[in-house]
Design a protein around this motif. Sequence first.
Motif, PDB file in Angstrom:
ATOM      1  N   ALA A  86       0.781  -1.228   0.000  1.00 39.99           N
ATOM      2  CA  ALA A  86       0.000   0.000   0.000  1.00 39.99           C
ATOM      3  C   ALA A  86       0.809   1.273   0.000  1.00 39.99           C
ATOM      4  N   LYS A  87       2.066   1.204   0.274  1.00 38.37           N
ATOM      5  CA  LYS A  87       2.778   2.428   0.545  1.00 38.37           C
ATOM      6  C   LYS A  87       2.910   3.403  -0.617  1.00 38.37           C
ATOM      7  N   GLU A  88       3.342   2.929  -1.771  1.00 39.13           N
ATOM      8  CA  GLU A  88       3.641   3.865  -2.861  1.00 39.13           C
ATOM      9  C   GLU A  88       2.490   3.862  -3.856  1.00 39.13           C
ATOM     10  N   CYS A  89       1.480   4.648  -3.582  1.00 38.57           N
ATOM     11  CA  CYS A  89       0.265   4.633  -4.396  1.00 38.57           C
ATOM     12  C   CYS A  89      -0.160   6.046  -4.765  1.00 38.57           C
ATOM     13  N   ALA A  90      -0.846   6.162  -5.886  1.00 40.13           N
ATOM     14  CA  ALA A  90      -1.416   7.460  -6.251  1.00 40.13           C
ATOM     15  C   ALA A  90      -2.737   7.617  -5.492  1.00 40.13           C
ATOM     16  N   TRP A 155       3.606   3.857  -7.453  1.00 38.44           N
ATOM     17  CA  TRP A 155       4.483   5.010  -7.593  1.00 38.44           C
ATOM     18  C   TRP A 155       5.937   4.583  -7.500  1.00 38.44           C
TER      19      TRP A 155
END
Lengths: 492, 492
Positions: A86-90, A155
């Motif tokens: 979940a961390k690097e998301c738009a 991301w």
Amino acid sequence: MGKNLTKRNVDFSKWYNELVIKADLAEHSDVRGSMVIKPYGFAIWENIKDILDKKFKETGHVNAYFPLLIPKSYLSKEADHVEGFAKECAVVTHYRLKNAEDGSGVVVDPTAKLEEELIIRPTSETIIWASYRKWIQSYRDLPLLINQWANVMRWEMRTRLFIRTSEFLWQEGHTAHATRTEAVAEAEQMHDVYADFAQNYMAIPMIKGVKSDSERFAGALETYTIEALMQDGKALQAGTSHFLGQNFAKAFDVKFADKEGKEEFVWATSWGVSTRLMGALIMAHSDDEGLVLPPALAPFQSVIIPLFQKDETVNEKLLAEAEVIAKRLRAKGIRVQVDKDDQKRPGFKFAEYEMKGYPTRIVVGPRDLENGTVEIARRDLKNKTSVNNADIETTIEALMTEIQENIFKKAVDFRTENTTEVKTYDEFKKAIKNKGGFVVANWDGTEQTEDRIKSDTKATIRCIPLEGSKADGPCVYSGNEAKYKVIFAKAY
Amino acid sequence: MGKNLTKRNVDFSKWYNELVIKADLAEHSDVRGSMVIKPYGFAIWENIKDILDKKFKETGHVNAYFPLLIPKSYLSKEADHVEGFAKECAVVTHYRLKNAEDGSGVVVDPTAKLEEELIIRPTSETIIWASYRKWIQSYRDLPLLINQWANVMRWEMRTRLFIRTSEFLWQEGHTAHATRTEAVAEAEQMHDVYADFAQNYMAIPMIKGVKSDSERFAGALETYTIEALMQDGKALQAGTSHFLGQNFAKAFDVKFADKEGKEEFVWATSWGVSTRLMGALIMAHSDDEGLVLPPALAPFQSVIIPLFQKDETVNEKLLAEAEVIAKRLRAKGIRVQVDKDDQKRPGFKFAEYEMKGYPTRIVVGPRDLENGTVEIARRDLKNKTSVNNADIETTIEALMTEIQENIFKKAVDFRTENTTEVKTYDEFKKAIKNKGGFVVANWDGTEQTEDRIKSDTKATIRCIPLEGSKADGPCVYSGNEAKYKVIFAKAY
């Protein structure tokens, strides 16, 4: 064009980046990490997609479409999943723009703030399982065998065209089953579908295996992977198929009543390949003159080039002959193009089609008209032969098979040459450092050993091969009893 | 199932909403305004997509893929475009989540704020023209004939499955040309492609025309539209093709050098159809028993139902015969399913396949085995006939054409009955209020008249028909000289 391409042995990474641009496959957009897939590159992807889609349907799957945006709260439902993903998301936070008061354009309307933020899907397990809860009540609703072709977004800070981009295209299969056995069989079946596709169409040999605990997909009990070797000695994970156990069913409370009316959680799999396959295709086969495409995936399998002269009457005849040949080849199902351009020099054209990886080139000159011949050039071997015009269909048809097999064989040979079995950690480090490629070694099965080898050498366990031999000595790093014989490599 | 469906004449809107769910086409997701397209609905969309894609390629177009996210500043580059579009958009402001400190899940990481917000594409003119600037230098780069299949998002407050959803699937063609004439011809060609597709495959007659100034696409000089009439008397815009002039070329500074080396702005078109077509398909043909699908787009054109008995030996024979028939039909290219379920009653099954709009149903019972017959039911006429088993291929093949034509004819007749030409405003208001449908009237060509009629009656100008008759009297509203004879209707 070819002359301007950096050579692979000078700077492989630069060669790749240049090739993707020069072969007109893709380019960076102004949006950080998002690529534009250009028509020629997209045509290859369409071929990949069409073939895989057919295979999915043949194995009983149907397509559907689920929302692009996922409520933030969904992502935290499966604990391992959110950790891994979940961390690097738009993140979408607003739903309206308004005119800037100073007339400078548009600004975000602060009054249009969402109550709960929405995430652009990095993968769709969570939103799909929220639907499956509504769709599954009884064993009669199972198995549910659904695939989705979609864009997803993760991301990324360091991107590379096709290999790692923030937005990419992929397919994601999500299936639900009544039993563990059936779910495992599904995950294995799709693993086979991917491996067969990669070998028979992409002409890339694959090592089939399972991931170690640390490399497994977030939320999976088993991750099946196909691993390819690129020409720079680095590995590329080309497709994965996951046995998810009952994790997502539990997170989203998806139960079914079995024949006796007893309620149980359903068993799940997911599996996917992405536009990353394009990167594998390019790096596995191409050379210093440009792209080398297997005929099974090439948008055009041949181009017919009339050698235009100063005499217009001759040119008309040449063009007419080229069109006749094209028609004959198309009747045999060959994808062929006629180059009608009368401005560019032949040498320039040849280089252009080499750059784009057309498997064959057919040249028709004035002498060919007289002699009833054509000249055929093979992209993979870079040789030329004059053949009888009357035999062109059989010649090209045979060449398609021959080239496909030759490209595959070359990749197999390369992999064989670049696979090293080692017994000691010194040999291991030397192999990774000097030669690269796949390094086969005994491993004690601990994450600690994996971590240390990774920090020493940057090599990771690509997979525990399904058809490899058993451990036959102590762990290459710890000297403790080995649990598996595994494949290590530096990887994309 | 059929019995639970609200009748069209009781509440058309409710009938539609129920039908989409009961026929298993789509459903609402937990994400406001975003739908899940279920496998059966998606199979129809796949048929639409495959046929259109082939037509686009036959007319010289290629596919490509452009980024999902568009920098906010791009949207303001073409002034009319931003006015028409930019307001209701999903805005990405952050690119990272983090664990909530209280362990309650994930929260947006405030440190991961984008410098410039990104918009989920509501349409891709801006991002595509930013690429075209790099791709177009000379007349040799033209025409550029590119199409994209993609998801787009326009934040909608009131949504309805397929007809109006925040996220929807569509194709968007974006072409660039050296001359105005060529661009207009392209826009007209795609208008024809859409109309032909709608009539020949969807079996829906279309009025071809151009939009009035106020209904034109944001940034276009001319919008060509195809307009269909639904069974509730409302119009539905099914596809548009826009001649964009040089507006986007100017906004994104896209010039080309002509043969004389003179620099000029390029001419543009864009054209698209979306999953809205699914709504048109449903509302044009379906009835109180469920979906009615034209054979050309039905996922399955027939289902074979063995009438299972208590005797297992008979059942085996029935199933074997059903499989033989299926094989024979498939050999003729008929998409056919065999219903092997031995639990549900025949009546229940019949209602189910009627709800899902299977064009034909083939029933095989014990007596049929004896007599060498089968019973064929037509979904469109709801009649049944016993036919000779030996003739089944020719019978079903002929039925496919017959049903396709009958559905189309029915829709044409409905439109004819529901098209009213009026001379006075009283007649106009009465027609719109009592009967609905298309109302043909003389119009003075002013936006003022359009606005007043709209606020009086909710009817808008659907189009100025290309093949309609000329104005033949004063404007129905103002009494001033009329410029065009146009089609008014209330619309979706």
